[in-house]
Design a protein around this motif. Structure first.
Motif, mmCIF file in Angstrom:
data_model
loop_
_atom_site.group_PDB
_atom_site.id
_atom_site.type_symbol
_atom_site.label_atom_id
_atom_site.label_comp_id
_atom_site.label_asym_id
_atom_site.label_seq_id
_atom_site.Cartn_x
_atom_site.Cartn_y
_atom_site.Cartn_z
ATOM 1 N N ILE A 167 -12.150 -0.366 43.294
ATOM 2 C CA ILE A 167 -12.388 0.475 42.126
ATOM 3 C C ILE A 167 -13.283 -0.353 41.229
ATOM 4 O O ILE A 167 -12.915 -1.426 40.782
ATOM 5 N N ASP A 168 -14.508 0.149 41.056
ATOM 6 C CA ASP A 168 -15.531 -0.694 40.433
ATOM 7 C C ASP A 168 -16.628 0.186 39.856
ATOM 8 O O ASP A 168 -16.961 1.239 40.424
ATOM 9 N N PRO A 191 -9.506 1.204 22.113
ATOM 10 C CA PRO A 191 -9.946 -0.190 22.247
ATOM 11 C C PRO A 191 -8.777 -1.066 22.711
ATOM 12 O O PRO A 191 -7.715 -1.066 22.077
ATOM 13 N N GLY A 192 -8.948 -1.743 23.812
ATOM 14 C CA GLY A 192 -7.878 -2.590 24.352
ATOM 15 C C GLY A 192 -6.707 -1.815 24.932
ATOM 16 O O GLY A 192 -5.679 -2.403 25.265
ATOM 17 N N GLY A 193 -6.863 -0.492 25.044
ATOM 18 C CA GLY A 193 -5.753 0.336 25.516
ATOM 19 C C GLY A 193 -6.159 1.221 26.683
ATOM 20 O O GLY A 193 -6.973 0.832 27.523
ATOM 21 N N ALA A 194 -5.571 2.421 26.723
ATOM 22 C CA ALA A 194 -5.802 3.335 27.839
ATOM 23 C C ALA A 194 -7.193 3.979 27.736
ATOM 24 O O ALA A 194 -7.676 4.194 26.633
ATOM 25 N N PRO A 195 -7.818 4.280 28.869
ATOM 26 C CA PRO A 195 -7.392 3.846 30.205
ATOM 27 C C PRO A 195 -7.654 2.350 30.361
ATOM 28 O O PRO A 195 -8.752 1.911 30.050
ATOM 29 N N PRO A 196 -6.668 1.579 30.818
ATOM 30 C CA PRO A 196 -6.828 0.121 30.843
ATOM 31 C C PRO A 196 -8.006 -0.278 31.729
ATOM 32 O O PRO A 196 -8.101 0.160 32.873
ATOM 33 N N GLN A 197 -8.874 -1.096 31.157
ATOM 34 C CA GLN A 197 -10.058 -1.535 31.906
ATOM 35 C C GLN A 197 -9.643 -2.230 33.201
ATOM 36 O O GLN A 197 -10.309 -2.109 34.222
ATOM 37 N N ALA A 198 -8.507 -2.925 33.166
ATOM 38 C CA ALA A 198 -8.046 -3.636 34.361
ATOM 39 C C ALA A 198 -7.697 -2.667 35.488
ATOM 40 O O ALA A 198 -7.724 -3.025 36.661
ATOM 41 N N VAL A 199 -7.376 -1.424 35.140
ATOM 42 C CA VAL A 199 -7.026 -0.435 36.159
ATOM 43 C C VAL A 199 -8.251 0.372 36.571
ATOM 44 O O VAL A 199 -8.514 0.557 37.755
ATOM 45 N N ASN A 219 -11.588 -0.172 35.608
ATOM 46 C CA ASN A 219 -12.742 -1.032 35.896
ATOM 47 C C ASN A 219 -14.059 -0.272 35.879
ATOM 48 O O ASN A 219 -14.837 -0.331 36.831
ATOM 49 N N VAL A 220 -14.310 0.461 34.788
ATOM 50 C CA VAL A 220 -15.525 1.273 34.710
ATOM 51 C C VAL A 220 -16.562 0.588 33.844
ATOM 52 O O VAL A 220 -16.260 -0.352 33.097
#
Ligand SMILES: [Zn+2]
Length: 449
Positions: free
Chosen positions: A98-99, A160-168, A170-171
């Motif tokens: 996912i990238d 900002p810093g929340g949902a959707p979490p960038q770590a999940v 990754n957009v």
């Protein structure tokens, strides 16, 4: 529904039918078992006339067939409208990755073809879309991609810093807007409206307190400006309290089911009195554990055909499965699904407006195409009849999106439908017997095993 015997409306329609799709010769499907999609019982012996990409007429067998038409005998087969997902994503996933780099025309077109293989004829990409969405969407609308039609939320409004979490997710930075205050929220909506988004998506959720929630100031401003710009708003929620806050602030669609608590009368009354749509996405939590569990359906050739070779290797890897099954968050996914099933049944029984969606394409395990079948099967597990489940995935899903040109098999609507060897209203598992999908009047035979 009334099956027409008269031929006059058909002739009038053919005179007006749009041209441009490859072959304008009408196609007549005879002796079909017809599931209209509006929840009415199947009609045996229907004749469906397709011309110019549309359903020209629905007649009873024995009616006169238009001159020059190609006739196909569907004796023993069942026809339903194509399935419509009100909540999916495109361009996020390739294989097991996912990238941001996945967001290409090639990925999107391959996904739209996969959806179509599984009888899904309209997909809503509910946020985190890059600039190429617009061109892909107009090509899909015109039937140029050989796949499902595509509607979409432009970027979507996150935290900002929340949902959707960038770590999940990754957009890329051009796939999401994260406003810090009401002014930025209004500017975000304006930019999306200017790019002609179909609707707006907001992420309200704090993911169980793990990340900052969207502030009421921001979500109220975003919803108000969306409505000023004539846009409807779909809201990502998980908990009942957030769902109530979203409905109170004017949300038009809840993009997920309520998964922490049973829905109560206050919530049901608010949904109904405000006409808010509810999309359960049962398949979301199910996907978190079903592949690792090796649930029977995940081992069927029908499901396996939806997997890329990388994903197939992953789900077959005992080490991967052991790791997933050891994740302490899995228990929450299982209880979320159980609550989601219960709440779906309660809301359908109460007469709330319920659409259809899966969150397919958001992560590698939420597999485009098979997720929609799983959503249908789970809806029946929740206690809906197969006919009710199919109505959610067709006419109700279309209404949730405000798409009046699809979702039923009726004259004048898009000829988007699926043909099954066995009737899925008798046993919902029969959706796996899909034989052919039609999009804008063009047939695509099954190539699944
Ligand atoms: Zn989503």
């Amino acid at each position: 529904m009334r099956v027409r015997r008269s031929f006059l409306p058909l002739l009038a329609f053919l005179a007006l039918a749009p041209t441009g799709l490859a072959d304008d010769r009408p196609v007549v499907l005879t002796h079909a078992r017809l599931v209209v999609g509006d929840g009415s019982p199947p009609v045996d012996g229907a004749t469906i006339v397709v011309a110019g990409g549309r359903i020209a007429a629905v007649l009873s067998d024995g009616a006169a067939i238009p001159d020059g038409a190609e006739v196909r005998d569907l004796r023993g087969k069942t026809v339903t409208p194509g399935f419509i997902s009100d909540h999916s994503h495109v361009g996020l996933v390739r294989g097991t990755s996912i990238d941001a780099a996945n967001y290409t025309r090639e990925t999107i077109e391959a996904e739209l073809r996969r959806y179509r293989e599984y009888g899904v004829t309209t997909v809503t990409a509910l946020g985190v879309n890059g600039p190429i969405l617009e061109a892909a969407r107009s090509d899909a609308h015109a039937g140029r991609l050989g796949g499902a039609d595509l509607c979409g939320v432009d970027r979507g409004v996150g935290v900002p810093g929340g949902a959707p979490p960038q770590a999940v997710v990754n957009v890329g930075p051009d796939q999401i807007i994260r406003p810090r205050d009401a002014d930025e929220a209004r500017a975000a909506i304006d930019s999306m409206a200017d790019r002609k988004t179909d609707l707006v998506k907001l992420w309200l959720d704090s993911m169980g307190g793990a990340v900052p929630a969207m502030s009421p100031e921001v979500f109220r401003a975003a919803i108000a400006r969306s409505h000023e710009r004539g846009l409807r708003v779909a809201v990502h929620i998980h908990d009942l309290a957030d769902a109530k806050a979203a409905v109170a602030a004017g949300a038009d669609i809840l993009a997920h089911g309520v998964r922490d608590l049973p829905v109560d009368d206050e919530f049901i009354d608010a949904l109904k009195s405000k006409g808010v749509w509810y999309v359960a996405t049962l398949a979301l939590d199910d996907a978190s554990f079903a592949w690792a569990d090796r649930a029977a359906w995940t081992r069927s050739p029908f499901a396996r055909a939806a997997l890329s070779s990388e994903l197939a290797s992953q789900v077959d890897d005992p080490a991967w499965r052991a790791k997933v099954l050891a994740d302490p968050r899995l228990a929450a996914s299982r209880s979320s699904l159980a609550m989601n099933l219960r709440n779906l049944k309660a809301l359908v029984d109460a007469g709330a407006k319920v659409g259809f969606g899966t969150d397919s394409g958001a992560t590698p395990l939420r597999v485009a195409g098979i997720a929609e079948h799983r959503e249908l099967w789970l809806s029946v597990e929740a206690g809906l009849t197969p006919l009710q489940a199919i109505a959610l995935a067709t006419s109700r899903a279309a209404s949730a999106l405000g798409l009046e040109d699809r979702g039923r098999i009726a004259p004048g609507l898009r000829a988007d439908f699926a043909i099954f060897d066995s009737d899925p209203t008798v046993d919902i598992a029969n959706t796996a017997t899909i034989r052919e999908t039609w999009v804008l009047g063009k047939p695509y035979p099954r190539s699944l095993p």
